[in-house]
Structure formats: structure tokens, C-alpha cells
Design a protein around this motif. Sequence first.
Motif, mmCIF file in Angstrom:
data_model
loop_
_atom_site.group_PDB
_atom_site.id
_atom_site.type_symbol
_atom_site.label_atom_id
_atom_site.label_comp_id
_atom_site.label_asym_id
_atom_site.label_seq_id
_atom_site.Cartn_x
_atom_site.Cartn_y
_atom_site.Cartn_z
ATOM 1 N N ALA A 97 36.367 11.997 9.923
ATOM 2 C CA ALA A 97 36.869 13.329 9.593
ATOM 3 C C ALA A 97 36.074 14.418 10.267
ATOM 4 O O ALA A 97 36.263 15.596 9.980
ATOM 5 C CB ALA A 97 36.834 13.528 8.076
ATOM 6 N N ALA A 127 43.480 9.115 9.210
ATOM 7 C CA ALA A 127 44.008 9.055 7.851
ATOM 8 C C ALA A 127 45.177 8.081 7.792
ATOM 9 O O ALA A 127 45.307 7.299 6.849
ATOM 10 C CB ALA A 127 44.442 10.448 7.394
ATOM 11 N N PHE A 134 42.454 7.342 -1.144
ATOM 12 C CA PHE A 134 41.825 8.435 -0.422
ATOM 13 C C PHE A 134 42.172 9.730 -1.126
ATOM 14 O O PHE A 134 43.317 9.991 -1.431
ATOM 15 C CB PHE A 134 42.343 8.490 1.007
ATOM 16 N N LEU A 192 40.483 12.807 -0.036
ATOM 17 C CA LEU A 192 40.192 13.967 0.806
ATOM 18 C C LEU A 192 41.009 13.977 2.083
ATOM 19 O O LEU A 192 40.911 14.888 2.890
ATOM 20 C CB LEU A 192 38.691 14.008 1.142
ATOM 21 N N ILE A 193 41.777 12.964 2.297
ATOM 22 C CA ILE A 193 42.715 12.942 3.423
ATOM 23 C C ILE A 193 44.010 12.369 2.883
ATOM 24 O O ILE A 193 44.036 11.771 1.827
ATOM 25 C CB ILE A 193 42.225 12.067 4.596
ATOM 26 N N LYS A 240 41.740 13.233 13.406
ATOM 27 C CA LYS A 240 41.443 13.090 11.970
ATOM 28 C C LYS A 240 42.690 12.637 11.214
ATOM 29 O O LYS A 240 42.627 11.740 10.368
ATOM 30 C CB LYS A 240 40.954 14.455 11.467
ATOM 31 N N GLN A 267 34.940 10.574 -3.205
ATOM 32 C CA GLN A 267 34.702 9.715 -2.056
ATOM 33 C C GLN A 267 35.396 8.393 -2.205
ATOM 34 O O GLN A 267 35.585 7.886 -3.308
ATOM 35 C CB GLN A 267 33.204 9.484 -1.896
ATOM 36 N N TYR A 268 35.731 7.808 -1.085
ATOM 37 C CA TYR A 268 36.509 6.579 -1.099
ATOM 38 C C TYR A 268 35.695 5.406 -1.614
ATOM 39 O O TYR A 268 36.120 4.674 -2.494
ATOM 40 C CB TYR A 268 37.001 6.313 0.322
ATOM 41 N N GLN A 304 37.186 9.442 5.897
ATOM 42 C CA GLN A 304 36.848 10.668 5.173
ATOM 43 C C GLN A 304 35.469 11.195 5.521
ATOM 44 O O GLN A 304 35.044 12.206 4.988
ATOM 45 C CB GLN A 304 36.873 10.408 3.664
ATOM 46 N N SER A 357 45.111 14.527 -0.983
ATOM 47 C CA SER A 357 44.221 15.668 -0.798
ATOM 48 C C SER A 357 44.798 16.904 -1.484
ATOM 49 O O SER A 357 44.065 17.753 -1.980
ATOM 50 C CB SER A 357 43.987 15.940 0.687
#
Lengths: 334, 286, 436
Positions: free
Chosen positions: C202, C410, A189, A191-192, C406, A167-168, C259, A196
Motif C-alpha cells: 500500500a 488489493a 481486509f 484498509l483496502i 495499490k 490490520q489483516y 495493506q 475500507s
Amino acid sequence: MTVSLRRDAPPAGSGAGRGRGPAPQPRSVRLLNKIKKGGLPYLFLLPALLLELLVHFVPMIFGILISFKQLTLFFIRNWTGAPWAGFGNYHLVVDVHGAVGSALLHSFFVTCAFTVLAVGLSWLFGTVAAILTQDTFRGRAALRTIFLTPFALPVYASVIIWAFMFQYNNGLVNELLHNVLGITSRPSFWLIGHNSFFALVIISIWRNWPFAFLCVMAGLQGIPRDLYEASAIDGAGIWQQIRRITMPSLRAVHQVLVLVLFLWTFNDFTTPFVLFGASAPSPADVVSVHIYQASFINWNFGEGSAMSVLMLIFLLLVTAAYLLGTSRRRGENA
Amino acid sequence: MPRKRGLMAPPPSFIWTRRIVLTALSVFALVPVYVMVSSSLKPLQDVTSTFRWIPSPLTVTPYRDIWYTVPLARYFLNSLIVSSAAAAASVAVAVFAAYAVSRYGFRGKRIFTTAVLSTQMFPGILFALPLFLIFVSIGNATGIPLYGSRGGLIITYLTFSLPFAIWMLTSYFESVPKALDEAALVDGCGPVRALFRVVIPAALPGIIAVTIYAFMTAWGEVLFASVMTNNTTRTLAVGLADYSTQNNVYWNQIMAASLVVSVPVVAGFLLMQRYLVAGLTSGAVK
Amino acid sequence: MRIIRVSAVAAAATAVLALAACGGGTSTGSGGGNTTSTTLTYWASNQGASLQTDYSVLNPELAKFKQQTGITVKLQVVGWADLLNRILAATTSGQGPDVVNIGNTWSASLQATGAFLPFSSSNFSQVGGESKFLTSAVGSTGAAGQPPAAVPLYSLAYGLYYNKALFTAAGITSPPATWDQLVADGKKVTHGGTYGLAVEGASIPENIHNVFVLAKQKGASFFDSAGNPTFTTPGDVAAVQQWVNFMGSDHIVNPGDAQYAQNQSLSDFAKGKAAMLLWQAAGTTLKADGMAPGAYGVAPVPVESGIPSASNPDSMVAGINVAVFKDSKNHAAALKFVNFMTSQSEQIKINGEYGSIPPVKSALSNSAFSTAEETVLRNVLSTSAVALPQVPKESQFETAVGTAVKNLFADAASGKPVSAATVKAQLSSAQQQMQG
């Protein structure tokens, strides 16, 4: 590998001195025996064959059939009535100028990169750990258990905990990298965005390297100790032993292991699905989730099946090439 | 003269490398497990705020709640039943098939082994829906409930692990000298008894390794379990997702539940480890 | 070899059987005959804090139903992760429940599969007729011009939740009514680790719900009247750009929110890390996260200008519909059950427990729905809520556009500028995916 057990010939030396052998059997019985003998391996194979047909092959054929149909949500209720699309689905997914085709191609490259990286590192970690734990030393059993633990945890939980750590704001990884070690100037980041991809690779390695460790460890047991002792007498140091004895002896294990890991990682659906949900960020859009999105989310099963068939063909080609390339060595060891 | 130490003793450089590498790998393996444990002992609000190494306050309520939020006991039992049955059946079928492949020559052997290998490449998505449809039609036609039942899932999972099991067992069996078989046959055993009397005991560690693999395959499978089970037959792998509800994601309970269900699996690993490693002599090498 | 041939025949037989028996269930047509000792299967969606909560809320009502009609209802509560897959499986195989809850945005897609019993006027009259329900809720039950595939069961709307303490501290006296005011207020509150607005960047549904309403406020829609996707109209592009720029150029949203997909934004709001939140009925979750009801206020979601109305909407129509499977063998009993669940007393009871709003007009005025939060949401639902596009490709639209948003979040989070051109490019590629 082609030894046939001959059961109807009297074993050598046993009937000696007892006079003639057993009386000749009537023809029908002999025929029956012959069928039984010839049919025995098939009988042994039968359960496996039936199960494979039922669960793998027949559904596969259906799946391939579906790829030639326009099976969208309008026809899902009566799929036999769905119109035939010929190669229409294939044209759509292969057309790299179209949105669907280019997305699939991108996804394919991402998956290849992901698989090569994840399998390579899993194999490396597993092999290194197995070699290093080959000798008995204090705490070895504990170490082995520790290494196998990720393998024992449910996939869902493992991926969730990593998602948690990535997590960020409150994640452990950023906490370590940014606050504690100061490696990055801002939290990243995971997860994006571009990272990722690496998050996915890390999780895959974390889950898979114990399996590589297990297989290599098992393989190491098969190397005779005297080889090492003999080489030590000849003055070989440990690094040389590893290079000259250990690695070559493991070749067959490596061949199987790498192939199996490659196939499993390439087709892995659970990890990216739990991590990213049904729509993965573009840098980590692996083919399995991509196809899931086309089939189950968009309810276009014809398209999803066409994509799957293409992936299957690709994997068949890769496997064939791999096995041909490594079969020479296998022939040496057999 | 080289320094006086045992002929086989590793040099200091090796020992230090070993220490560093193994420590790094242990940290890599264990940190997420630690996060799991510590998160399972925090109240929900703490889990979602800034990460802290030591939970404070420390609470064991998640371990109590997990059984109520979700019917964890039932899911656990389902998973246990399905995975054990699938593993046992898979190994049983694979043993016979591997025996045939390693001990007999017969027409179609090449095709069989290639076909078995090729199933590893099938993407699950491709045949998930067709398989489901087949189960439903078998259920309609014969009355045997395969869809939504544990039986259907067992059949599916046992077949999933079958190819690899056959592959590995063939290797292990081939390392058992055929002379042993032939001695048994001389003594008047049929091939089946030779299998049970001679080959299986000799390859037991390999069989156990394959059983573990089959069990773990069934234990963690998500895609087919989500389509083919109903609320009674749901397995753990998909059941854990139910801790994530409409309103809240019960992180601490997810972690607690995962740990609780992993304990028996890890314990099993520990017990099996002895067999796994000790006797896998020349197992997969051939 | 003989054995192989035998197994080949067996396999072929299985295949033939599968081909013959699958596809299209055994529909027995409408009317189920004797309903006195019937059993219905009902798949309910997860509305409560946990699946067990749903069982404890619904089982007493089902017992009541049995008492009244003698029909037993077997309940299964299905988590959201599985519900659509299970409905798909039921649709394909013809084997499924009699009655099922669906997300109302799925109505048009599921309608197109033909799996559900259409609510023609005769069927509709068995559950009380169309006028029994809120117009806006009925608008989300299927494509226009066709009989609805489901009827509304629980309804919700979006509201603007705001932290009273943070507002007072920043000198804000009343919640913003226009987007400009919201941005200004957000900037006043944003400093240190506190931000003006929390979003689930997200989350596909959250993104879609919000950008759709923003587009509607600008007079644009993502689909034209014929049902074709029109994602790149100026209004659509402006809507997405506005939404993403709350983080990108306005900086009132924490970049980490890009996220969020697991309700973390509620947790941030509850902990005072964000002053505003756009959500449907967040009360229960906020309480579980430790925020007392008195600590926050609820106001209608802002609009561009003017007053919210049906043509100037400030929320999409959120909610759950209930549908009957066409393959059910008990249509009459199923309709009786639907009638029961949408009766005034049941609507008051169940919606009260779940914190949602009854789409049944006669239940709306009940005091259970007069809390501050519920009053605001009730009004929004009745007067200024708009339904998401009722087209068969609705879920494809959500995935395509939701993912585009999304991705844009980002970009915004990592500091890349979000211009009209980049937004249009993403939406354009999303639209192309719709042709597939």
C-alpha cells in the motif's frame, strides 16, 4: 426574536409622583444617543464580523478566484500571474466521461453514502444512550465519562489505533471475527477493498457519537419532569413516554445536531487522511481527501479549488433544503 | 391493579434493554482505549507482532521515551496555549455577538446569521492556502507575525469555532427570560452590564459547553496546523505524526503520548460535566 | 450600518494588501554581499531514527561550519509528513529557509516552480563542479537540458535482503540473480506462515520505485522522451503485472502485505516471516526490530537476465538532494554551506551516521562504506541505478500509478486474477488523470 430594547423611554411607573421626567437633552446628545442605541448591536457583532471576514470570507473569495485560474505548479510562485482559465477547471471536473470528472463523481457518491450512514448511526447511538442514561442509576456518571472518552482523544491517535486494530494479520478485529468468534471464514481486509468504506464509517461513528450524546443529553435536561409525571399518572408506559414526550421535545436539538454532524462529516479531512494517507482506496475515496490530492499532491490548485466550490454549492443547496423542510416545526416551537 | 412499584419506575424490559445497549456501547467505546493502553506498555517488537491482550513483558519505557523522540512537552504546551486562548477568545466574541442577535432587532440580522451558518460548509482545503497567503502578506505589510506564530493559529481556530458558538449561545441566551434583562436595565444597568450581571450567569452552563467545543476544535485540528506552524509553534495534533519516522513507526510511543496528553483533557471533561449537564436547562431546545 | 461599512472597507483593504503583497517573494538576486555575520536557515529532512537523532547528528557539523566561516546556520528538522507542504508554502509566499533538503524525486517538479536557485555552471563550480558527484546521482537533480535545481546530498539504492537461515533451511545456496530464480526460491521458502518475499503493497513510493525499475529492465519507460506519459505500453503493463503477481499468481507474498504502508514488511522480515525483502539501507531499522546484521545478507536486486548495468538497471537512484531557495537573501553563504555539506569529510561523517551512501566520488572509497551491505549498494548506485522520470508531473505520476498498483494488490489479495487486461485498464485510467 425581534425584540428591541428601548432604553431611552422612561420605565413605566418609576417616575410617578416625582414630577416631570428628566430635562430634555440637547439635540446633538440625543443624536449621539440614537446612534449609540442603533449602533450597539453592530458594535457587539463587530469582532465576530471582522474575524469571519479575515479568516473565512476573504480567503474563500480568493479560493473561488483561484478556481478560475490555471494555478498549477508552474505558476505557484506568482499566483497573480497565473493565466485565467475561465470555466476550464469546472469543465474538467464536471465532465463525467473524463477520468477526473468521473473520479470526482464517484468520490461524491462515496462521501454522500459515508455521511448519511455515519451521521445516521452516530445520531442513533447518541440519542439512545442519552435517553437510556436519563434516569439516575448506579454508575451513571462513570458511564457518561466512558462515553465521552473517544471525544477527548486526539484524532490522530484514535484513527491510528483503529488502523492498528484493522490490520489483516495481527489486528484485533480480525482476531475477534475470525479466530475467536469464527464469523468470517478468512481474515478480511479492512484498509483496502470494499471493507475500507465500512472501516471509515465505524471510525467516524466512534468519534462522533459522543458529541451527539452530549447534545441530546443537554437537550433532555430541558424537558420538564411534570410532563413525565402527568403521563405516568395517565398510565403511559416508558416506551410511550419516549415516543410521545421525549422525542418531540428534542426536535429542535435534533434538527441542529443532524445538520451540524452532516456538514462536519461531509467535510471531514483528518479521519480519512490519517487512515489512508493521501490516496484513499476507491471504495472509501471521500471528497475531502480527493480534493487534497488534486491540490496539494498534484499541485493543481485551480482544479482543487473548482472541486471545492462545487462541493460548497452542493452543501449550500442541501442545507437550504433541509432548513426549509424542518423550519415549519421550528416555527412551532419558537 | 398494576404491580406495586413506583409510578415512575421503569419496567424490567426497559431495564434489560438499557443494560444490554449501554454495555454494548461501553465496549465499543472502550476497546480501542484498552488497545491504546496495552500497546503503550509493550516493547516495539511486541506491538507489531500478533496481538495479545495482556502485554508481556510489560514495560514503561515508552512513557519515558516519548519526551525524547519528539519534543512532546513543547508540542503539548503549544497546543494548550493555542487551544485555551482560542477557546476563551472565541467564547468572548461569540457572547457579544449572540447577545446582539438574541436581544436586538437590527437590519442585516438575517444576513448575519445566514452568513455565519454558511461558513460551516466551507471545505478547509479551499481556503487553507489563501488564508496562509493573507497571513504572510499581513506579516510583510505590518510586521505582525501571523504565519508560523501561535497568534495566527489562535485567530484561525477561534474563527473556526465561532459560527457554532454563536449559534448555540444564541439559543441559550434566548432561553434566558428577557424579563431578567429588563429588570437589570430598570435598575440602571447599561446593556453591557446587564449582559454580565444577568445573562451570562444564567447561561453559564451553555457557555461552558461552548467553551469545551471551541477548545476541542482547536485541539484536534490538523490541516491548518501543518501548514501554518514551524518547529517552535507546532501543536500536538500534527506533532504526534513525528513519531512515525524515516525508519520506524514507534507505535507504542504514539499510544503512550496520546494517553498522556489526553489525561488532562478527560479530567477537564469530568470537571466540566457537572456544569455541562446540570444546568443546560432548555438550552438548545429553543 | 456605518459600522458594517467600515468593516467592509477594512476587509477590502486587507484584500488589496494581500493581492499586492503576495505572490513572488522579494528576490534580491544572486550574491549576498557580506557573509561574515550572516545567518542561514536550513530545513533538514528526517533521515535518522527520530527527529532528535537528526539534531544530534547535524548540530555538531553546523558548529564546525560556523567555526570555519562564521556563518550561523539555524537548523529545523522537518518530518516527511510536512516537508513538501512546507516547501509549497515557502514557494508560494516567498518566505522560507535558505537551504532545504528535498527527496530527489521531487527535483523536477520543484524545478518547474522556479523556486530553487539553478545550479548553472558558475553556481555549480562554487560547490565543486558537476564531476565531484556520482553521475547517476546527478541524473536525479532536475530535467535534462536544464541546469540542476539541487545537488545530491545522501544517496541510496535498493538491495535484495535475504534471511540466511531460511535460505539454508530451504537448501538455497546463493541469492537469486534473476527474477525467475527469485520466484523459484520464494516458492521453496513459502510454507505455513512464512513467505518468500515481503512487500509494502500500500506504499505509493515503494510500488513506484519497483515497477519503474522492472519496466526499465523490459526496455519500457513510463514517459516518452518528450515527457508525455505512456503508461500503457506493453513493457509497463508487464512490469506492473509481474510485480503484483508475486502475490497474485506466484503466491510468494503474504496477502496481508497489500495493506502495508508503515514499514511493516521490514518488521516481518526481521521476525523471519519473510525470507526476502527489496529495500534501501534497511540495516538500521532491522537492528531496531531485533535482527542482527549477521542474520541477513545483501545482494543486488535481480534482473531479467544478464548482468546489471546502466542499461539493465536493478535499482532506482534513491536519495536526498539539497537545494537553495531563489528567494534567499544569502545566495553566496548558502552555496558555501552546500559546498561544506558536500565536502569529502562531511560526506563521510554524515552518511556514515545515517547509513546512506555519499554521492560524492571522493568519499565513496572510505572504509566507512565497506560493510557488506554498503558495498553492494555502493556498486549498484555507481553502475546500475537509474533515475526516476525527471518531469514536472513526477509526483502526479507517483500518485496515479502508485495508487493503481495499490488497487491491483488489493485485488490480488482478495483472490481476483490480475491479468494484463486489468492492469492495462488501471494504468490507462491513471494516465488519463495525468491530463488533468
